[in-house]
Design a protein around this motif. Structure first.
Motif, PDB file in Angstrom:
ATOM      1  N   ASN A 131      -2.905   8.007   2.462  1.00 38.84           N
ATOM      2  CA  ASN A 131      -1.553   7.758   2.971  1.00 38.84           C
ATOM      3  C   ASN A 131      -1.094   8.911   3.865  1.00 38.84           C
ATOM      4  OD1 ASN A 131       0.854   6.077   2.995  1.00 38.84           O
ATOM      5  ND2 ASN A 131       1.834   7.601   1.676  1.00 38.84           N
TER       6      ASN A 131
ATOM      7  N   VAL B 284       4.510   1.247  -5.648  1.00 39.26           N
ATOM      8  CA  VAL B 284       3.265   1.830  -6.140  1.00 39.26           C
ATOM      9  C   VAL B 284       3.146   1.425  -7.610  1.00 39.26           C
ATOM     10  CG1 VAL B 284       1.959   3.940  -6.577  1.00 39.26           C
ATOM     11  CG2 VAL B 284       3.435   3.767  -4.551  1.00 39.26           C
TER      12      VAL B 284
ATOM     13  N   PHE C 269       1.703   0.950   0.971  1.00 41.18           N
ATOM     14  CA  PHE C 269       2.198   1.753  -0.145  1.00 41.18           C
ATOM     15  C   PHE C 269       3.703   1.621  -0.318  1.00 41.18           C
ATOM     16  CE2 PHE C 269      -1.828   3.974   0.715  1.00 41.18           C
ATOM     17  CZ  PHE C 269      -2.331   4.064  -0.580  1.00 41.18           C
TER      18      PHE C 269
ATOM     19  N   TRP D 240       6.986   5.500  -9.848  1.00 39.26           N
ATOM     20  CA  TRP D 240       6.044   4.394  -9.798  1.00 39.26           C
ATOM     21  C   TRP D 240       6.394   3.369 -10.881  1.00 39.26           C
ATOM     22  CZ3 TRP D 240       1.321   8.196 -10.059  1.00 39.26           C
ATOM     23  CH2 TRP D 240       1.182   8.845  -8.822  1.00 39.26           C
TER      24      TRP D 240
ATOM     25  N   LEU E 156      -3.887   9.249  -4.040  1.00 38.49           N
ATOM     26  CA  LEU E 156      -3.169   8.288  -3.198  1.00 38.49           C
ATOM     27  C   LEU E 156      -2.766   8.916  -1.870  1.00 38.49           C
ATOM     28  CD1 LEU E 156      -0.840   6.524  -5.815  1.00 38.49           C
ATOM     29  CD2 LEU E 156      -3.162   5.897  -5.106  1.00 38.49           C
TER      30      LEU E 156
ATOM     31  N   PRO F  35       2.737   8.682  -2.007  1.00 43.23           N
ATOM     32  CA  PRO F  35       3.653   7.542  -1.979  1.00 43.23           C
ATOM     33  C   PRO F  35       4.478   7.479  -3.257  1.00 43.23           C
ATOM     34  CG  PRO F  35       1.441   6.784  -2.490  1.00 43.23           C
ATOM     35  CD  PRO F  35       1.335   8.258  -2.229  1.00 43.23           C
TER      36      PRO F  35
ATOM     37  N   THR G 293      -1.999  -0.498  -7.239  1.00 48.92           N
ATOM     38  CA  THR G 293      -2.365   0.655  -6.421  1.00 48.92           C
ATOM     39  C   THR G 293      -3.463   1.469  -7.104  1.00 48.92           C
ATOM     40  OG1 THR G 293      -0.008   0.730  -5.824  1.00 48.92           O
ATOM     41  CG2 THR G 293      -1.397   2.531  -5.043  1.00 48.92           C
TER      42      THR G 293
END
Length: 315
Positions: free
Chosen positions: A102, A112, A314, A135, A98, A107, A187
């Motif tokens: 980003n 997420v 994100f 997350w 990820l 993130p 995501t």
């Protein structure tokens, strides 16, 4: 006999907090049930007997309390007990993936959202992903009892209640159908697919594992290492499952940034790449990683164009 200092496990991800092994003194303070399983082996290393399922579960409970703040975790006897360091590695490699999309920053936070295909009874990936990176997750499984046990884990750990939701896949022919709805945006997906193509193949692998751990010969599987059918085998085995996943993923190209799965068997990679090329993803990545004593890898793919990837939010 005094235990030797721990040697760093350099095969684990650099961010994996289990690289320095286990502090059994601290873990026993957190969960006294572990104490009866800890001993110093012939190499003067403090450890447990990993061929004893109850010992593995006691270690997991202690780790989840000590390192992840999960006070109430348990699984029914017949379900797989996952090795936490290896599961944490998958989460850390997803974080790296990820970050590449980003500006190099991992993130964090509930925006997420991961989709765990085959969450099992242990709920371990959502627990680790939420605890380490905050997350949120949807966990799916075809096994109603597994989903029910995950629900108990979540209800008994209040910090997980708003972070993890569960969904029963009512049609075992499908992976994403009935799960990814028109309004959903994930995501990433993650999956530890069933390795074997039959119950016979799974049983043979179970016996090999026991014999390797105990350095003996036995013809009787250990049920805790056996797992439920859906955890260990499916028609077509690992390759069949991942092939189905790839073809289905093409039906949701804009609803998930990265589709990912573990691939245990290196010999399956060539066929997986051929299948991926049939659905024309924009990008394919293969990430090597260690899973306990063996090497594994993550295969990831996305259908998002470079412009769509940059536009993905994100946070």
């Amino acid at each position: 006999m005094k235990a030797k200092p721990i040697i760093e496990k350099t095969n684990l991800h650099p961010n994996n907090q289990h690289r320095l092994g286990y502090n059994f003194e601290l873990l026993i303070q957190k969960s006294s049930d572990l104490k009866k399983y800890v001993f110093i082996n012939e190499f003067e290393i403090e450890t447990i007997d990993f061929s004893i399922p109850d010992a593995v579960k006691a270690l997991n409970k202690a780790l989840l309390i000590s390192d992840y703040g999960i006070q109430n975790w348990d699984i029914p006897k017949e379900y797989l007990c996952p090795p936490i360091p290896g599961r944490a590695d998958y989460i850390h490699y997803i974080a790296d993936l990820l970050a590449t999309s980003n500006d190099g920053i991992v993130p964090k936070g509930e925006t997420v959202q991961g989709l765990d295909i085959g969450v099992g009874a242990n709920c371990i990936y959502p627990i680790l992903g939420n605890t380490i990176y905050e997350w949120s997750f949807v966990g799916t499984d075809t096994d109603e009892k597994a989903i029910e046990n995950c629900s108990v884990i979540i209800e008994n750990n209040p910090k997980l209640i708003d972070a993890i939701s569960l969904q029963l896949q009512t049609d075992s022919r499908y992976i994403f159908k009935n799960i990814i709805l028109p309004e959903d945006k994930f995501t990433f997906t993650l999956c530890n697919p069933p390795f074997h193509a039959s119950i016979e193949e799974a049983t043979k692998a179970n016996l090999r594992k026991i014999n390797n751990l105990e350095n003996t010969r036995t013809t009787k599987p250990i049920k805790n290492f056996g797992g439920q059918n859906a955890e260990l085998w499916c028609e077509g085995g690992e390759l069949g499952f991942i092939t189905q996943m790839i073809f289905e993923s093409a039906k949701y190209p804009l609803q998930c940034f990265w589709f990912t799965t573990l691939v245990s068997k290196r010999e399956n990679l060539a066929s997986i790449y051929r299948t991926l090329n049939k659905v024309s993803p924009v990008e394919i990545k293969t990430i090597d990683m260690a899973q306990g004593q063996k090497m594994s890898r993550i295969v990831a793919w996305t259908f998002l164009s470079e412009k769509q990837q940059k536009a993905w939010k994100f946070a």
